[in-house]
Every structure is written in structure tokens, then in C-alpha cells.
Design an enzyme around this catalytic site. Structure first.
Site, PDB file in Angstrom:
ATOM      1  N   ARG A  59       0.820  -1.224   0.000  1.00 40.91           N
ATOM      2  CA  ARG A  59       0.000   0.000   0.000  1.00 40.91           C
ATOM      3  C   ARG A  59       0.848   1.266   0.000  1.00 40.91           C
ATOM      4  O   ARG A  59       0.389   2.335  -0.395  1.00 40.91           O
ATOM      5  CB  ARG A  59      -0.933  -0.040   1.221  1.00 40.91           C
ATOM      6  CG  ARG A  59      -1.749   1.186   1.366  1.00 40.91           C
ATOM      7  CD  ARG A  59      -2.869   1.158   2.404  1.00 40.91           C
ATOM      8  NE  ARG A  59      -2.824   0.216   3.474  1.00 40.91           N
ATOM      9  CZ  ARG A  59      -2.109   0.361   4.612  1.00 40.91           C
ATOM     10  NH1 ARG A  59      -1.349   1.419   4.800  1.00 40.91           N
ATOM     11  NH2 ARG A  59      -2.166  -0.550   5.556  1.00 40.91           N
ATOM     12  N   TYR A 112     -18.252  19.074 -10.796  1.00 35.94           N
ATOM     13  CA  TYR A 112     -18.711  17.712 -11.108  1.00 35.94           C
ATOM     14  C   TYR A 112     -19.728  17.278 -10.038  1.00 35.94           C
ATOM     15  O   TYR A 112     -19.432  17.329  -8.835  1.00 35.94           O
ATOM     16  CB  TYR A 112     -17.460  16.817 -11.097  1.00 35.94           C
ATOM     17  CG  TYR A 112     -17.681  15.355 -11.339  1.00 35.94           C
ATOM     18  CD1 TYR A 112     -18.131  14.891 -12.569  1.00 35.94           C
ATOM     19  CD2 TYR A 112     -17.403  14.425 -10.342  1.00 35.94           C
ATOM     20  CE1 TYR A 112     -18.304  13.541 -12.794  1.00 35.94           C
ATOM     21  CE2 TYR A 112     -17.565  13.062 -10.564  1.00 35.94           C
ATOM     22  CZ  TYR A 112     -18.020  12.643 -11.789  1.00 35.94           C
ATOM     23  OH  TYR A 112     -18.189  11.300 -12.004  1.00 35.94           O
ATOM     24  N   ASP A 184      -9.736  20.864 -10.180  1.00 38.28           N
ATOM     25  CA  ASP A 184     -10.016  19.661 -10.972  1.00 38.28           C
ATOM     26  C   ASP A 184      -9.573  19.973 -12.398  1.00 38.28           C
ATOM     27  O   ASP A 184     -10.196  20.774 -13.095  1.00 38.28           O
ATOM     28  CB  ASP A 184     -11.506  19.304 -10.905  1.00 38.28           C
ATOM     29  CG  ASP A 184     -11.820  18.000 -11.644  1.00 38.28           C
ATOM     30  OD1 ASP A 184     -11.124  17.690 -12.631  1.00 38.28           O
ATOM     31  OD2 ASP A 184     -12.774  17.297 -11.240  1.00 38.28           O
ATOM     32  N   LYS A 209     -10.323   9.477 -17.405  1.00 41.19           N
ATOM     33  CA  LYS A 209     -10.662  10.122 -18.674  1.00 41.19           C
ATOM     34  C   LYS A 209      -9.465  10.050 -19.628  1.00 41.19           C
ATOM     35  O   LYS A 209      -9.206   9.011 -20.181  1.00 41.19           O
ATOM     36  CB  LYS A 209     -11.122  11.551 -18.407  1.00 41.19           C
ATOM     37  CG  LYS A 209     -12.216  11.656 -17.318  1.00 41.19           C
ATOM     38  CD  LYS A 209     -13.545  11.078 -17.768  1.00 41.19           C
ATOM     39  CE  LYS A 209     -14.559  10.846 -16.659  1.00 41.19           C
ATOM     40  NZ  LYS A 209     -14.839  11.928 -15.748  1.00 41.19           N
TER      41      LYS A 209
HETATM   42  C1  LIG Z   1     -15.437  11.872 -14.394  1.00 41.68           C
HETATM   43  C2  LIG Z   1     -15.006  13.032 -13.612  1.00 41.68           C
HETATM   44  C3  LIG Z   1     -14.651  12.889 -12.275  1.00 41.68           C
HETATM   45  C4  LIG Z   1     -14.764  11.593 -11.527  1.00 41.68           C
HETATM   46  O1  LIG Z   1     -13.947  10.601 -12.040  1.00 41.68           O
HETATM   47  P1  LIG Z   1     -14.263   9.052 -11.755  1.00 41.68           P
HETATM   48  O2  LIG Z   1     -13.000   8.371 -12.122  1.00 41.68           O
HETATM   49  O3  LIG Z   1     -15.430   8.714 -12.633  1.00 41.68           O
HETATM   50  O4  LIG Z   1     -14.599   8.929 -10.307  1.00 41.68           O
HETATM   51  C5  LIG Z   1     -14.190  14.007 -11.618  1.00 41.68           C
HETATM   52  N1  LIG Z   1     -14.104  15.199 -12.211  1.00 41.68           N
HETATM   53  C6  LIG Z   1     -14.458  15.372 -13.498  1.00 41.68           C
HETATM   54  C7  LIG Z   1     -14.334  16.716 -14.113  1.00 41.68           C
HETATM   55  C8  LIG Z   1     -14.933  14.302 -14.234  1.00 41.68           C
HETATM   56  O5  LIG Z   1     -15.315  14.478 -15.502  1.00 41.68           O
END
Ligand SMILES: *Cc1c(COP(=O)(O)O)cnc(C)c1O
Length: 390
Positions: A59, A112, A184, A209
Site C-alpha cells: 500500500r 462535477y 479539478d 478520462k
Molecule cells: C469523471 C469526472 C470525475 C470523476 O472521475 P471518476 O474516475 O469517474 O470517479 C471528476 N471530475 C471530473 C471533471 C470528471 O469528468
């Protein structure tokens, strides 16, 4: 191959993406091994007591996690990074690291949606108060800070409606007050917006993403500047956070082609956005790279490019028209997440509490994948025919 940091800073971003972390590969291989580890053994009692070896426990990190995290920190231009099992886990871990009971959080209104949910449930239950703010507030953010404000959280462009934030103005207001700025940075993948060069303390990504880039793994990253790192790292470790080695490997693999993929996403998305702007069914195209978009001038000032995600507001039309359009698309699939090679479309209704969404027509979010744009435009064109006929 990886050189010292001073050498690497002279390299261009595309080169750095391809060469980052390569020193973790062994035996002449180009890629690092996928280490699956829980137990890591020690050669003798002295080493065990002094913890005098690079790896201690699964971990706590392996060459695989370090290869990925080092590459992410280099991509973002930060001090160091950690991987979490999802983007949302990265967001929640970052927020929990910098907030305590009695603290106040300034959260962008276009965040988000599941992150909003986290603030309104978990943080609220811990006695942490959230105030949502207008994404276009800029230096006006100083009017909302309180003595107990500890974090300003930004997401730029905003989820779904794509407002670009003036990060420099927010940093200027937050920094003298000792407030941590968390961004973010998923939309730019850390490639087209350099969070740390713009003064952020922490950059979070849903690596799910564009870093993974192939719609097959879930992963989050938190990158920090040197000042924020120790506090974040402690919280991360105390919460038992980690990410699976196969997922980190896939994300590192995806990162190698990030520059070329994003360039194509950008080009194609701009072409489709321009075409949509010319359509009579479309009220507004919400793409920060288009001149009429909110925050376009800031996007031009701050970003090196645009990715493949944007939205449109249609002129008011019956819901069955939108359903007729979306139910029968050939190339655009309907699904959440994005950042993979495939094109996607989803209808959405903006959720706002600090600002109000006044557009009357239905909204669609599009992710433009790596298909040929002529085929994508033909698919949308046929969709508009179905919309008109319904
Ligand atoms: C998809 C997304 C998230 C969350 O990501 P996950 O891997 O689906 O938990 C956070 N911020 C933005 C801008 C996103 O598009």
C-alpha cells in the site's frame, strides 16, 4: 531516457510525456513492470526497524505506482503525485486532507455533480461548511472568504457548461489568506493547462478520462506543490488510499500517447463545434475554444489547447425530438465518463445553487472521439433530421 530534473525542464511537453519515469523500467524494457505486492520483505532486523529500503509494504508504493505517479507529477508540473482508485476518490481525499471540522470550503457552482454530493453529505456531516460560488467570479472570490476558509476548489472548464475560471485571480485572492487552491484539471488532462504554473496548490484529475484514454480503467490522481505535499501524503496514507497496479500501468501506457490523442480530439471537437454552431437547431455551443463561449478570452490566455469535450444548448424542442435524435445515433453512444477514443453524447440539466441557468432549450454534452469528423457530422446531421421529424 530519464535524465536529471534540470535537463528535463528544457524538453518540450510531448517529449516529457514520452520519456517521463522511464528510469523505472528495467532490463532494457521500455515499460515498467506491473508489480502486484502486499508483503514486501526485509533482509534483516536492522533494515526492518530503520525502514532503510525503498519499498516497505504494498500500500505504501511499488516501482509501478512510483513510475505512474512520477510521470503524472511531471506532466502537471507539480512536486509529487498520488494515485487513487477513481477520480471521485482523488477529489474526496484531497478535500479531506485540507479540511477539518469547523472549516469553510468555497466550491465552484459548476463542480462535477458527485463532488457536490460529497460536500453536501460527508463534509457537512463532519462539520465542514460549503459555499458555492459563481465560476466566473474571478477576484470577487475575496468577498466570499471568511477567517475559517481553508480551501477554494475550482474546476475549469466547469462540468457540462464549460465556464473557464480565472485561476490567477482566484490564486491572488486565496494565497495571502493562506487558503489552499485545489483544481479539478481533468478536462485539460494536465497537458493543456499547467495548474502549478498558474499558482494552484493541488491538481486533481479523473485519470479515468484522458490519461487512461481507452475507457477501460478507473483511476484518479492528486498532484501537489511542495508546500501542500506533506499534508496530503499523510492524509492519503492515513486513509489507506491506493490504486491497483494494472490500472496505473494502463494509465501510464495511455499517457505515452496523450499528446497525439489530445491534438486529434481538439481538432475534431473544434470542427464539430463549428458545424454545430451553424445549425438552426442549436442555440449556443459551449466550447471554450469558440469566441462566444463564457471565459473564452481566459482560455486563450491560459490554455495551450482544448480537449474533446464540450456542450450545446438546443433551441427549445419537445423532449421526444431529443429522444428521437439520441436513440438512433450510429457512432455517438450515450454514456457518462469520457476521454476514451469513442464519441459520446448525453443530455443533461445543469444543477446550480449559487448561480442560475437561464437557457430554455435542452442541453447535450458531447465527447468527440478519434473517428473521422465527416462521419461524426453525418451522424449528427441524421440525428437533427429525426429531431425535426419527431
Ligand atoms: C469523471 C469526472 C470525475 C470523476 O472521475 P471518476 O474516475 O469517474 O470517479 C471528476 N471530475 C471530473 C471533471 C470528471 O469528468
Amino acid at each position: 531516457m530519464a535524465k536529471g530534473k534540470s535537463d528535463r525542464s528544457k524538453l518540450h511537453p510531448a517529449t516529457r510525456i514520452v520519456t517521463a519515469s522511464r528510469s523505472y523500467a528495467e532490463h532494457g524494457m521500455v515499460n515498467p513492470a506491473v508489480y502486484r505486492a502486499s508483503t514486501i520483505t526485509f533482509p534483516d532486523v536492522e533494515t526492518l526497524h530503520n525502514r532503510n529500503q525503498p519499498y516497505l509494504y504494498g500500500r505504501r508504493g511499488t516501482p509501478t505506482s512510483q513510475a505512474f505517479e512520477t510521470a503524472v507529477a511531471e506532466l502537471e508540473g507539480g512536486h509529487n503525485a498520488k494515485a487513487c482508485p477513481s477520480g471521485l476518490a482523488a477529489i474526496s481525499t484531497a478535500l479531506l486532507a485540507f479540511l477539518r471540522a469547523g472549516d469553510h470550503l468555497l466550491m465552484v457552482d459548476t463542480v462535477y455533480q458527485p463532488a457536490r454530493q460529497f460536500c453536501d453529505t460527508i463534509l457537512k456531516g463532519l462539520g465542514i461548511e460549503t459555499t458555492y460560488y459563481d465560476p466566473l467570479i474571478g477576484k470577487g472570490i475575496s468577498g466570499l472568504t471568511r477567517p475559517n476558509t481553508r480551501v477554494v476548489y475550482c474546476e475549469s472548464p466547469g462540468s457540462q457548461t464549460m465556464e473557464v475560471q480565472d485561476i490567477a485571480a482566484i490564486v491572488d485572492a486565496a494565497r495571502p489568506a493562506g487558503i489552499t487552491v485545489i483544481l479539478d484539471n481533468t478536462w485539460s488532462a494536465g497537458h493543456y493547462f499547467k495548474a502549478f504554473a498558474h499558482g494552484c496548490d493541488v491538481s486533481v484529475q479523473a485519470a479515468t478520462k484522458y490519461l487512461v484514454g481507452h475507457s477501460d480503467a478507473m483511476l484518479g490522481t492528486v498532484t501537489c506543490n511542495a508546500e501542500a505535499w506533506p499534508r496530503f501524503k499523510d492524509a492519503y496514507e492515513n486513509m489507506g488510499m491506493f490504486a491497483g497496479p494494472d490500472d496505473m500501468y494502463l494509465a501510464l501506457r495511455g499517457m505515452r500517447t496523450l499528446d497525439v490523442r489530445l491534438e486529434r480530439h481538439m481538432k475534431s471537437a473544434l470542427a464539430v463545434a463549428e458545424w454545430l454552431r451553424s445549425r438552426p437547431e442549436v442555440e449556443t455551443v459551449l466550447h471554450p475554444g469558440l469566441s462566444n463561449a463564457p471565459g473564452h478570452s481566459i482560455w486563450r490566455r491560459d490554455f495551450a489547447g482544448a480537449s474533446g469535450l464540450f456542450s450545446v444548448v438546443l433551441k427549445p424542442v419537445a423532449e421526444k425530438g431529443v429522444a428521437a435524435m439520441l436513440d438512433n445515433m450510429e457512432l455517438f453512444a450515450m454514456g457518462y465518463s469520457w476521454g476514451g477514443f469513442e464519441s459520446l453524447v448525453v443530455p443533461f440539466k445543469p444543477h446550480r445553487t449559487a448561480t442560475s441557468w437561464t437557457a430554455k432549450g435542452p442541453c447535450l454534452r458531447l465527447h468527440i472521439g478519434l473517428e473521422d469528423t465527416q462521419d461524426l457530422i453525418a451522424d449528427l446531421d441524421a440525428g437533427f433530421d429525426r429531431l425535426a421529424a419527431a
